[in-house]
Design a protein around this motif. Structure first.
Motif, mmCIF file in Angstrom:
data_model
loop_
_atom_site.group_PDB
_atom_site.id
_atom_site.type_symbol
_atom_site.label_atom_id
_atom_site.label_comp_id
_atom_site.label_asym_id
_atom_site.label_seq_id
_atom_site.Cartn_x
_atom_site.Cartn_y
_atom_site.Cartn_z
ATOM 1 N N ILE A 1 0.830 -1.208 0.000
ATOM 2 C CA ILE A 1 0.000 0.000 0.000
ATOM 3 C C ILE A 1 0.864 1.257 0.000
ATOM 4 N N SER A 2 2.051 1.173 0.583
ATOM 5 C CA SER A 2 2.945 2.351 0.625
ATOM 6 C C SER A 2 3.423 2.757 -0.770
ATOM 7 N N PHE A 3 3.324 1.843 -1.746
ATOM 8 C CA PHE A 3 3.718 2.170 -3.125
ATOM 9 C C PHE A 3 2.590 2.841 -3.904
ATOM 10 N N LEU A 4 1.359 2.789 -3.372
ATOM 11 C CA LEU A 4 0.202 3.317 -4.112
ATOM 12 C C LEU A 4 0.044 4.813 -3.870
ATOM 13 N N PRO A 5 -0.619 5.518 -4.795
ATOM 14 C CA PRO A 5 -0.863 6.950 -4.582
ATOM 15 C C PRO A 5 -1.860 7.182 -3.448
ATOM 16 N N GLU A 6 -1.888 8.385 -2.921
ATOM 17 C CA GLU A 6 -2.795 8.730 -1.810
ATOM 18 C C GLU A 6 -4.266 8.613 -2.211
ATOM 19 N N ASP A 7 -4.585 9.026 -3.436
ATOM 20 C CA ASP A 7 -5.997 9.026 -3.884
ATOM 21 C C ASP A 7 -6.355 7.663 -4.479
ATOM 22 N N ARG A 8 -6.258 6.647 -3.673
ATOM 23 C CA ARG A 8 -6.490 5.282 -4.145
ATOM 24 C C ARG A 8 -7.861 4.792 -3.666
ATOM 25 N N GLN A 9 -8.346 3.766 -4.349
ATOM 26 C CA GLN A 9 -9.589 3.104 -3.964
ATOM 27 C C GLN A 9 -9.246 1.681 -3.540
ATOM 28 N N ILE A 10 -9.712 1.268 -2.357
ATOM 29 C CA ILE A 10 -9.437 -0.096 -1.872
ATOM 30 C C ILE A 10 -10.755 -0.844 -1.716
ATOM 31 N N MET A 11 -10.810 -2.039 -2.296
ATOM 32 C CA MET A 11 -12.024 -2.867 -2.206
ATOM 33 C C MET A 11 -11.664 -4.233 -1.647
ATOM 34 N N LEU A 12 -12.345 -4.623 -0.573
ATOM 35 C CA LEU A 12 -12.112 -5.912 0.088
ATOM 36 C C LEU A 12 -13.314 -6.824 -0.127
ATOM 37 N N PHE A 13 -13.044 -8.043 -0.588
ATOM 38 C CA PHE A 13 -14.110 -9.025 -0.813
ATOM 39 C C PHE A 13 -13.767 -10.314 -0.091
ATOM 40 N N SER A 14 -14.739 -10.881 0.613
ATOM 41 C CA SER A 14 -14.518 -12.163 1.286
ATOM 42 C C SER A 14 -15.843 -12.745 1.749
ATOM 43 N N ALA A 15 -15.803 -14.031 2.141
ATOM 44 C CA ALA A 15 -16.996 -14.650 2.723
ATOM 45 C C ALA A 15 -16.979 -14.509 4.244
ATOM 46 N N THR A 16 -15.777 -14.394 4.814
ATOM 47 C CA THR A 16 -15.663 -14.259 6.270
ATOM 48 C C THR A 16 -14.774 -13.062 6.600
ATOM 49 N N PHE A 17 -15.134 -12.304 7.630
ATOM 50 C CA PHE A 17 -14.371 -11.121 8.027
ATOM 51 C C PHE A 17 -14.011 -11.174 9.511
ATOM 52 N N PRO A 18 -12.838 -11.717 9.843
ATOM 53 C CA PRO A 18 -12.422 -11.739 11.242
ATOM 54 C C PRO A 18 -11.956 -10.361 11.726
ATOM 55 N N VAL A 19 -11.500 -10.296 12.967
ATOM 56 C CA VAL A 19 -11.114 -9.023 13.600
ATOM 57 C C VAL A 19 -10.014 -8.299 12.822
ATOM 58 N N THR A 20 -9.080 -9.057 12.230
ATOM 59 C CA THR A 20 -7.967 -8.427 11.495
ATOM 60 C C THR A 20 -8.480 -7.500 10.389
ATOM 61 N N VAL A 21 -9.591 -7.888 9.768
ATOM 62 C CA VAL A 21 -10.149 -7.062 8.687
ATOM 63 C C VAL A 21 -10.646 -5.736 9.251
ATOM 64 N N LYS A 22 -11.272 -5.785 10.423
ATOM 65 C CA LYS A 22 -11.785 -4.569 11.065
ATOM 66 C C LYS A 22 -10.633 -3.593 11.356
ATOM 67 N N GLN A 23 -9.528 -4.120 11.855
ATOM 68 C CA GLN A 23 -8.367 -3.264 12.161
ATOM 69 C C GLN A 23 -7.791 -2.644 10.887
ATOM 70 N N PHE A 24 -7.712 -3.439 9.835
ATOM 71 C CA PHE A 24 -7.195 -2.952 8.555
ATOM 72 C C PHE A 24 -8.118 -1.866 8.000
ATOM 73 N N LYS A 25 -9.432 -2.121 8.104
ATOM 74 C CA LYS A 25 -10.425 -1.156 7.616
ATOM 75 C C LYS A 25 -10.236 0.198 8.293
ATOM 76 N N GLU A 26 -10.064 0.180 9.603
ATOM 77 C CA GLU A 26 -9.932 1.443 10.346
ATOM 78 C C GLU A 26 -8.641 2.185 10.005
ATOM 79 N N LYS A 27 -7.614 1.439 9.617
ATOM 80 C CA LYS A 27 -6.324 2.050 9.316
ATOM 81 C C LYS A 27 -6.238 2.576 7.879
ATOM 82 N N PHE A 28 -6.823 1.841 6.915
ATOM 83 C CA PHE A 28 -6.549 2.148 5.509
ATOM 84 C C PHE A 28 -7.761 2.569 4.667
ATOM 85 N N LEU A 29 -8.978 2.208 5.087
ATOM 86 C CA LEU A 29 -10.137 2.522 4.241
ATOM 87 C C LEU A 29 -10.782 3.843 4.659
#
Length: 414
Positions: free
Chosen positions: A207-235
Protein backbone atom coordinates in the motif's frame (compact mmCIF):
# COMPACT_ATOMS: atom_id res chain seq x y z
CA UNK A 1 -17.44 -13.17 -34.94
CA UNK A 2 -14.33 -11.42 -36.24
CA UNK A 3 -12.06 -9.65 -33.77
CA UNK A 4 -12.54 -6.35 -35.58
CA UNK A 5 -16.22 -6.38 -34.70
CA UNK A 6 -16.39 -4.49 -31.35
CA UNK A 7 -16.32 -0.94 -32.67
CA UNK A 8 -18.35 -1.90 -35.69
CA UNK A 9 -20.97 -3.38 -33.40
CA UNK A 10 -20.87 -0.31 -31.23
CA UNK A 11 -21.50 1.89 -34.23
CA UNK A 12 -24.36 -0.13 -35.62
CA UNK A 13 -26.90 0.59 -32.89
CA UNK A 14 -29.37 -1.36 -30.85
CA UNK A 15 -29.16 -4.90 -32.25
CA UNK A 16 -25.45 -5.31 -31.45
CA UNK A 17 -26.22 -8.02 -28.89
CA UNK A 18 -27.79 -10.19 -31.59
CA UNK A 19 -24.44 -10.38 -33.39
CA UNK A 20 -22.41 -11.56 -30.39
CA UNK A 21 -21.04 -15.08 -30.11
CA UNK A 22 -23.17 -15.85 -27.05
CA UNK A 23 -23.00 -19.22 -25.24
CA UNK A 24 -26.23 -21.24 -24.88
CA UNK A 25 -28.60 -19.93 -22.20
CA UNK A 26 -28.11 -21.70 -18.86
CA UNK A 27 -31.54 -23.06 -17.96
CA UNK A 28 -30.54 -24.97 -14.80
CA UNK A 29 -32.36 -24.24 -11.52
CA UNK A 30 -30.55 -21.75 -9.29
CA UNK A 31 -30.88 -20.85 -5.62
CA UNK A 32 -31.71 -17.48 -4.08
CA UNK A 33 -28.01 -16.75 -3.44
CA UNK A 34 -27.81 -15.61 -7.06
CA UNK A 35 -31.45 -15.13 -8.11
CA UNK A 36 -32.72 -12.76 -5.37
CA UNK A 37 -31.79 -9.65 -7.34
CA UNK A 38 -33.28 -6.19 -7.75
CA UNK A 39 -33.79 -6.86 -11.44
CA UNK A 40 -30.92 -4.75 -12.79
CA UNK A 41 -29.31 -5.26 -16.21
CA UNK A 42 -25.62 -4.74 -16.94
CA UNK A 43 -26.63 -1.91 -19.29
CA UNK A 44 -28.00 0.00 -16.27
CA UNK A 45 -24.41 0.79 -15.18
CA UNK A 46 -23.53 2.72 -18.37
CA UNK A 47 -20.58 0.44 -19.10
CA UNK A 48 -18.51 0.70 -22.27
CA UNK A 49 -20.04 -1.21 -25.14
CA UNK A 50 -16.84 -3.26 -25.58
CA UNK A 51 -17.00 -4.36 -21.95
CA UNK A 52 -20.68 -5.29 -22.23
CA UNK A 53 -19.81 -7.46 -25.21
CA UNK A 54 -17.28 -9.40 -23.12
CA UNK A 55 -19.78 -9.75 -20.25
CA UNK A 56 -22.48 -11.23 -22.47
CA UNK A 57 -20.08 -13.43 -24.43
CA UNK A 58 -18.90 -14.90 -21.10
CA UNK A 59 -22.50 -16.03 -20.55
CA UNK A 60 -23.51 -13.49 -17.90
CA UNK A 61 -27.15 -12.57 -18.45
CA UNK A 62 -28.00 -10.36 -15.46
CA UNK A 63 -25.96 -9.22 -12.44
CA UNK A 64 -26.08 -11.40 -9.30
CA UNK A 65 -26.86 -9.75 -5.92
CA UNK A 66 -23.17 -9.10 -5.06
CA UNK A 67 -22.64 -7.63 -8.55
CA UNK A 68 -25.73 -5.40 -8.21
CA UNK A 69 -24.48 -4.10 -4.86
CA UNK A 70 -20.81 -3.67 -5.80
CA UNK A 71 -20.59 -2.49 -9.41
CA UNK A 72 -22.35 0.92 -9.15
CA UNK A 73 -20.56 1.79 -5.87
CA UNK A 74 -17.16 0.70 -7.20
CA UNK A 75 -17.66 2.85 -10.30
CA UNK A 76 -17.98 5.95 -8.08
CA UNK A 77 -14.49 5.32 -6.68
CA UNK A 78 -15.59 4.61 -3.13
CA UNK A 79 -13.83 2.11 -0.85
CA UNK A 80 -15.81 -1.11 -0.36
CA UNK A 81 -15.95 -3.84 2.26
CA UNK A 82 -18.05 -6.62 0.74
CA UNK A 83 -19.07 -9.87 2.33
CA UNK A 84 -20.72 -12.46 0.11
CA UNK A 85 -20.81 -16.23 -0.17
CA UNK A 86 -18.41 -18.29 -2.23
CA UNK A 87 -19.73 -18.98 -5.71
CA UNK A 88 -22.06 -15.98 -6.03
CA UNK A 89 -20.07 -13.95 -8.58
CA UNK A 90 -17.57 -11.97 -6.49
CA UNK A 91 -14.80 -12.01 -9.13
CA UNK A 92 -16.96 -10.27 -11.74
CA UNK A 93 -18.29 -7.91 -9.03
CA UNK A 94 -14.86 -6.25 -8.85
CA UNK A 95 -13.45 -7.12 -12.31
CA UNK A 96 -16.21 -5.35 -14.21
CA UNK A 97 -15.78 -1.92 -12.52
CA UNK A 98 -11.99 -2.27 -12.69
CA UNK A 99 -12.09 -2.92 -16.44
CA UNK A 100 -14.54 -0.05 -16.93
CA UNK A 101 -12.23 2.42 -15.15
CA UNK A 102 -9.03 1.55 -17.03
CA UNK A 103 -7.79 4.23 -19.45
CA UNK A 104 -6.12 2.22 -22.22
CA UNK A 105 -4.48 5.35 -23.69
CA UNK A 106 -2.12 5.30 -20.67
CA UNK A 107 0.62 2.66 -20.61
CA UNK A 108 0.72 2.22 -16.83
CA UNK A 109 -0.55 -0.11 -14.11
CA UNK A 110 -3.89 1.31 -12.94
CA UNK A 111 -5.28 -1.59 -10.86
CA UNK A 112 -3.84 -4.35 -8.70
CA UNK A 113 -5.91 -7.42 -7.78
CA UNK A 114 -4.39 -9.34 -4.86
CA UNK A 115 -5.28 -12.96 -4.08
CA UNK A 116 -3.80 -15.47 -1.62
CA UNK A 117 -3.02 -18.41 -3.94
CA UNK A 118 -1.39 -18.95 -7.31
CA UNK A 119 -4.33 -20.92 -8.71
CA UNK A 120 -6.77 -18.17 -7.79
CA UNK A 121 -4.47 -15.59 -9.43
CA UNK A 122 -4.51 -17.54 -12.71
CA UNK A 123 -8.29 -17.94 -12.55
CA UNK A 124 -8.93 -14.25 -11.74
CA UNK A 125 -6.64 -13.09 -14.56
CA UNK A 126 -8.48 -15.41 -16.95
CA UNK A 127 -11.87 -13.93 -15.94
CA UNK A 128 -10.49 -10.39 -16.47
CA UNK A 129 -9.14 -11.29 -19.91
CA UNK A 130 -12.43 -12.91 -20.97
CA UNK A 131 -14.58 -10.02 -19.73
CA UNK A 132 -12.19 -7.47 -21.23
CA UNK A 133 -11.47 -9.29 -24.49
CA UNK A 134 -12.80 -6.40 -26.62
CA UNK A 135 -11.43 -3.54 -24.48
CA UNK A 136 -7.64 -3.64 -25.18
CA UNK A 137 -6.98 -3.80 -21.41
CA UNK A 138 -3.66 -5.60 -20.84
CA UNK A 139 -3.80 -8.02 -17.88
CA UNK A 140 -0.71 -9.60 -16.30
CA UNK A 141 -0.58 -12.34 -13.67
CA UNK A 142 2.45 -12.64 -11.41
CA UNK A 143 2.90 -15.20 -8.63
CA UNK A 144 5.62 -17.02 -6.77
CA UNK A 145 6.91 -20.25 -8.28
CA UNK A 146 7.31 -18.77 -11.76
CA UNK A 147 10.22 -17.11 -13.56
CA UNK A 148 11.08 -13.72 -12.06
CA UNK A 149 12.99 -12.83 -15.24
CA UNK A 150 9.88 -13.42 -17.40
CA UNK A 151 7.83 -11.15 -15.12
CA UNK A 152 10.46 -8.41 -15.30
CA UNK A 153 10.50 -8.58 -19.12
CA UNK A 154 6.68 -8.46 -19.23
CA UNK A 155 6.63 -5.34 -17.02
CA UNK A 156 8.65 -3.45 -19.60
CA UNK A 157 5.60 -3.78 -21.88
CA UNK A 158 2.20 -2.14 -21.37
CA UNK A 159 0.26 -3.50 -18.36
CA UNK A 160 -3.00 -1.97 -17.11
CA UNK A 161 -4.15 -4.57 -14.55
CA UNK A 162 -1.86 -6.80 -12.52
CA UNK A 163 -3.26 -9.89 -10.73
CA UNK A 164 -0.83 -11.10 -8.10
CA UNK A 165 0.01 -12.94 -4.92
CA UNK A 166 1.51 -10.50 -2.38
CA UNK A 167 5.07 -11.82 -2.07
CA UNK A 168 5.95 -11.72 -5.76
CA UNK A 169 4.44 -8.29 -6.52
CA UNK A 170 6.16 -6.79 -3.45
CA UNK A 171 9.49 -8.21 -4.64
CA UNK A 172 9.00 -6.63 -8.09
CA UNK A 173 7.95 -3.31 -6.52
CA UNK A 174 10.95 -3.24 -4.18
CA UNK A 175 13.21 -3.85 -7.19
CA UNK A 176 11.68 -0.78 -8.86
CA UNK A 177 10.49 -2.89 -11.82
CA UNK A 178 6.78 -2.85 -10.99
CA UNK A 179 5.76 0.81 -10.82
CA UNK A 180 2.57 1.39 -8.84
CA UNK A 181 2.58 5.23 -8.63
CA UNK A 182 -0.48 5.37 -10.95
CA UNK A 183 -2.23 2.32 -9.49
CA UNK A 184 -5.35 3.90 -7.99
CA UNK A 185 -7.37 0.71 -7.49
CA UNK A 186 -6.46 -2.07 -5.06
CA UNK A 187 -8.75 -5.10 -4.82
CA UNK A 188 -8.19 -7.76 -2.18
CA UNK A 189 -10.08 -10.98 -2.88
CA UNK A 190 -10.33 -13.53 -0.04
CA UNK A 191 -9.41 -10.55 2.13
CA UNK A 192 -9.58 -12.47 5.41
CA UNK A 193 -6.75 -14.73 4.21
CA UNK A 194 -4.74 -11.78 2.85
CA UNK A 195 -4.97 -10.11 6.26
CA UNK A 196 -3.73 -13.15 8.18
CA UNK A 197 -0.35 -12.73 9.96
CA UNK A 198 1.36 -14.46 7.02
CA UNK A 199 0.34 -11.78 4.50
CA UNK A 200 -0.64 -8.58 6.32
CA UNK A 201 2.90 -7.07 6.63
CA UNK A 202 3.37 -7.55 2.86
CA UNK A 203 0.01 -5.91 2.11
CA UNK A 204 0.87 -2.85 4.22
CA UNK A 205 4.21 -2.48 2.43
CA UNK A 206 2.47 -2.73 -0.94
CA UNK A 207 0.00 0.00 0.00
CA UNK A 208 2.94 2.35 0.63
CA UNK A 209 3.72 2.17 -3.13
CA UNK A 210 0.20 3.32 -4.11
CA UNK A 211 -0.86 6.95 -4.58
CA UNK A 212 -2.79 8.73 -1.81
CA UNK A 213 -6.00 9.03 -3.88
CA UNK A 214 -6.49 5.28 -4.15
CA UNK A 215 -9.59 3.10 -3.96
CA UNK A 216 -9.44 -0.10 -1.87
CA UNK A 217 -12.02 -2.87 -2.21
CA UNK A 218 -12.11 -5.91 0.09
CA UNK A 219 -14.11 -9.02 -0.81
CA UNK A 220 -14.52 -12.16 1.29
CA UNK A 221 -17.00 -14.65 2.72
CA UNK A 222 -15.66 -14.26 6.27
CA UNK A 223 -14.37 -11.12 8.03
CA UNK A 224 -12.42 -11.74 11.24
CA UNK A 225 -11.11 -9.02 13.60
CA UNK A 226 -7.97 -8.43 11.50
CA UNK A 227 -10.15 -7.06 8.69
CA UNK A 228 -11.78 -4.57 11.07
CA UNK A 229 -8.37 -3.26 12.16
CA UNK A 230 -7.20 -2.95 8.55
CA UNK A 231 -10.43 -1.16 7.62
CA UNK A 232 -9.93 1.44 10.35
CA UNK A 233 -6.32 2.05 9.32
CA UNK A 234 -6.55 2.15 5.51
CA UNK A 235 -10.14 2.52 4.24
CA UNK A 236 -11.92 5.86 3.94
CA UNK A 237 -15.62 5.72 4.85
CA UNK A 238 -16.03 2.34 3.13
CA UNK A 239 -19.37 1.27 1.74
CA UNK A 240 -20.33 -1.92 3.62
CA UNK A 241 -22.03 -4.75 1.73
CA UNK A 242 -23.15 -7.80 3.69
CA UNK A 243 -25.03 -10.53 1.86
CA UNK A 244 -24.33 -13.11 4.55
CA UNK A 245 -27.49 -13.46 6.64
CA UNK A 246 -26.70 -17.15 6.61
CA UNK A 247 -23.26 -18.54 5.93
CA UNK A 248 -23.56 -21.80 3.99
CA UNK A 249 -24.82 -21.90 0.40
CA UNK A 250 -28.54 -22.56 0.03
CA UNK A 251 -28.04 -25.18 -2.68
CA UNK A 252 -25.56 -27.38 -0.78
CA UNK A 253 -27.04 -30.35 1.11
CA UNK A 254 -24.75 -31.42 3.98
CA UNK A 255 -24.45 -34.91 5.49
CA UNK A 256 -22.10 -36.74 7.84
CA UNK A 257 -21.17 -40.41 8.01
CA UNK A 258 -19.95 -41.64 11.42
CA UNK A 259 -16.98 -43.98 10.75
CA UNK A 260 -13.79 -45.32 12.26
CA UNK A 261 -10.53 -44.09 10.71
CA UNK A 262 -9.83 -47.50 9.13
CA UNK A 263 -13.31 -47.53 7.49
CA UNK A 264 -12.87 -44.24 5.64
CA UNK A 265 -11.52 -45.63 2.34
CA UNK A 266 -14.27 -48.27 2.22
CA UNK A 267 -16.87 -45.55 2.93
CA UNK A 268 -15.43 -43.41 0.13
CA UNK A 269 -15.60 -46.37 -2.26
CA UNK A 270 -19.30 -46.82 -1.36
CA UNK A 271 -19.98 -43.11 -2.00
CA UNK A 272 -18.30 -43.31 -5.42
CA UNK A 273 -20.46 -46.29 -6.39
CA UNK A 274 -23.74 -44.77 -5.15
CA UNK A 275 -23.48 -41.06 -6.01
CA UNK A 276 -23.92 -39.44 -9.40
CA UNK A 277 -20.72 -37.40 -9.44
CA UNK A 278 -20.03 -34.89 -12.19
CA UNK A 279 -16.76 -33.92 -10.50
CA UNK A 280 -15.76 -34.18 -6.85
CA UNK A 281 -13.14 -32.59 -4.60
CA UNK A 282 -12.00 -34.69 -1.64
CA UNK A 283 -10.26 -32.79 1.16
CA UNK A 284 -7.55 -34.07 3.51
CA UNK A 285 -5.92 -32.26 6.42
CA UNK A 286 -2.29 -32.92 5.43
CA UNK A 287 -0.10 -33.13 2.33
CA UNK A 288 0.96 -36.73 3.07
CA UNK A 289 -2.65 -37.89 3.38
CA UNK A 290 -3.51 -36.21 0.06
CA UNK A 291 -0.96 -38.30 -1.84
CA UNK A 292 -1.74 -41.54 0.02
CA UNK A 293 -5.49 -41.17 -0.55
CA UNK A 294 -5.05 -40.34 -4.24
CA UNK A 295 -3.02 -43.56 -4.60
CA UNK A 296 -5.77 -45.56 -2.82
CA UNK A 297 -8.53 -44.09 -5.04
CA UNK A 298 -6.54 -44.96 -8.18
CA UNK A 299 -6.07 -48.52 -6.88
CA UNK A 300 -9.86 -48.75 -6.44
CA UNK A 301 -10.16 -48.06 -10.17
CA UNK A 302 -11.37 -44.45 -10.17
CA UNK A 303 -9.75 -41.60 -12.10
CA UNK A 304 -8.07 -39.23 -9.66
CA UNK A 305 -5.74 -36.22 -9.56
CA UNK A 306 -4.22 -34.66 -6.47
CA UNK A 307 -2.97 -31.15 -5.63
CA UNK A 308 -1.18 -29.58 -2.66
CA UNK A 309 1.15 -26.68 -1.86
CA UNK A 310 4.39 -28.69 -1.87
CA UNK A 311 4.09 -29.67 -5.54
CA UNK A 312 6.07 -27.87 -8.24
CA UNK A 313 4.10 -24.88 -9.52
CA UNK A 314 4.17 -26.15 -13.12
CA UNK A 315 2.63 -29.44 -11.91
CA UNK A 316 -0.02 -27.60 -9.87
CA UNK A 317 -0.93 -25.51 -12.91
CA UNK A 318 -1.29 -28.62 -15.08
CA UNK A 319 -3.50 -30.41 -12.54
CA UNK A 320 -5.70 -27.33 -12.06
CA UNK A 321 -6.04 -26.82 -15.82
CA UNK A 322 -6.79 -30.48 -16.61
CA UNK A 323 -9.28 -30.93 -13.76
CA UNK A 324 -11.03 -27.73 -14.73
CA UNK A 325 -11.30 -28.97 -18.31
CA UNK A 326 -12.91 -32.21 -17.14
CA UNK A 327 -10.03 -34.60 -17.84
CA UNK A 328 -10.56 -36.27 -14.48
CA UNK A 329 -13.58 -36.80 -12.26
CA UNK A 330 -12.03 -36.67 -8.78
CA UNK A 331 -9.47 -34.38 -7.16
CA UNK A 332 -7.86 -34.97 -3.76
CA UNK A 333 -6.69 -31.70 -2.23
CA UNK A 334 -5.24 -29.99 0.77
CA UNK A 335 -6.75 -26.68 1.89
CA UNK A 336 -4.70 -24.98 -0.84
CA UNK A 337 -7.73 -25.49 -3.06
CA UNK A 338 -10.43 -24.04 -0.79
CA UNK A 339 -10.04 -20.39 -1.73
CA UNK A 340 -12.16 -19.04 -4.53
CA UNK A 341 -11.52 -21.82 -7.00
CA UNK A 342 -14.48 -21.88 -9.33
CA UNK A 343 -15.16 -25.15 -11.17
CA UNK A 344 -18.85 -25.16 -11.99
CA UNK A 345 -19.11 -28.90 -12.68
CA UNK A 346 -18.06 -29.87 -9.13
CA UNK A 347 -21.29 -31.09 -7.52
CA UNK A 348 -19.84 -33.19 -4.67
CA UNK A 349 -17.37 -32.23 -1.92
CA UNK A 350 -16.16 -34.91 0.48
CA UNK A 351 -14.35 -34.05 3.69
CA UNK A 352 -12.29 -37.24 4.05
CA UNK A 353 -10.72 -35.49 7.02
CA UNK A 354 -13.10 -33.17 8.86
CA UNK A 355 -11.73 -29.60 9.15
CA UNK A 356 -10.70 -28.06 12.46
CA UNK A 357 -12.67 -24.80 12.14
CA UNK A 358 -15.86 -23.38 10.65
CA UNK A 359 -14.05 -21.00 8.29
CA UNK A 360 -12.21 -23.86 6.56
CA UNK A 361 -15.44 -25.89 6.45
CA UNK A 362 -17.30 -22.99 4.83
CA UNK A 363 -14.67 -22.52 2.11
CA UNK A 364 -14.40 -26.25 1.40
CA UNK A 365 -18.13 -26.78 1.10
CA UNK A 366 -18.32 -23.69 -1.14
CA UNK A 367 -16.45 -25.57 -3.87
CA UNK A 368 -19.77 -27.21 -4.80
CA UNK A 369 -23.04 -25.42 -5.49
CA UNK A 370 -21.24 -22.73 -7.49
CA UNK A 371 -23.27 -19.76 -8.71
CA UNK A 372 -26.57 -20.94 -7.28
CA UNK A 373 -26.42 -24.50 -8.56
CA UNK A 374 -27.02 -27.56 -6.39
CA UNK A 375 -24.29 -29.44 -4.55
CA UNK A 376 -23.63 -32.09 -1.94
CA UNK A 377 -21.16 -32.13 0.97
CA UNK A 378 -20.39 -35.42 2.74
CA UNK A 379 -18.29 -35.40 5.91
CA UNK A 380 -16.56 -38.52 7.22
CA UNK A 381 -16.69 -38.09 11.00
CA UNK A 382 -14.67 -40.10 13.54
CA UNK A 383 -15.26 -40.19 17.30
CA UNK A 384 -12.57 -37.47 17.71
CA UNK A 385 -14.42 -35.15 15.26
CA UNK A 386 -17.79 -35.18 17.05
CA UNK A 387 -17.17 -32.04 19.14
CA UNK A 388 -15.87 -30.15 16.09
CA UNK A 389 -18.95 -31.16 14.12
CA UNK A 390 -21.25 -29.74 16.80
CA UNK A 391 -19.15 -26.55 17.11
CA UNK A 392 -19.13 -25.91 13.34
CA UNK A 393 -22.90 -26.45 13.11
CA UNK A 394 -23.41 -23.89 15.92
CA UNK A 395 -21.02 -21.30 14.50
CA UNK A 396 -22.42 -21.50 10.97
CA UNK A 397 -26.05 -21.84 12.03
CA UNK A 398 -26.42 -24.82 9.74
CA UNK A 399 -27.50 -28.45 10.07
CA UNK A 400 -25.30 -31.35 9.00
CA UNK A 401 -27.59 -34.38 8.90
CA UNK A 402 -26.77 -38.10 9.25
CA UNK A 403 -26.34 -39.60 5.78
CA UNK A 404 -29.43 -41.54 4.62
CA UNK A 405 -29.19 -44.96 2.89
CA UNK A 406 -30.17 -43.30 -0.39
CA UNK A 407 -29.46 -39.71 -1.42
CA UNK A 408 -31.93 -38.32 -3.96
CA UNK A 409 -30.21 -37.10 -7.12
CA UNK A 410 -32.46 -34.03 -7.30
CA UNK A 411 -30.60 -32.66 -4.24
CA UNK A 412 -27.28 -32.30 -6.06
CA UNK A 413 -27.80 -32.99 -9.77
CA UNK A 414 -29.54 -30.78 -12.30
Amino acid sequence: MAQAAPNAAAAEGGDWKARLNLPPKDTRIRTEDVTATKGHDFEDYFLKRELLMGIYEKGFEKPSPIQEESIPIALTGRDILARAKNGTGKTAAFSIPVLEKIDTTKAEIQAMLLVPTRELALQTAQVCRELGKHTNVEVMVTTGGTSLKDDIMRLYQTIHVVVATPGRILDLSNKGVCKLHSCRILVMDEADKLLSPEFQPLIEQLISFLPEDRQIMLFSATFPVTVKQFKEKFLRKPYIINLMDELTLKGVTQYYAFVEERQKVHCLNTLFSKLRINQSIIFCNSVNRVELLAKKITELGYSCFYIHAKMLQSHRNRVFHDFRNGLCRNLVSSDLFTRGIDIQSVNVVINFDFPKNSETYLHRVGRSGRFGHLGLAVNLITYDDRINLYKIEQELGTEIKPIPPHIEEKLYCM
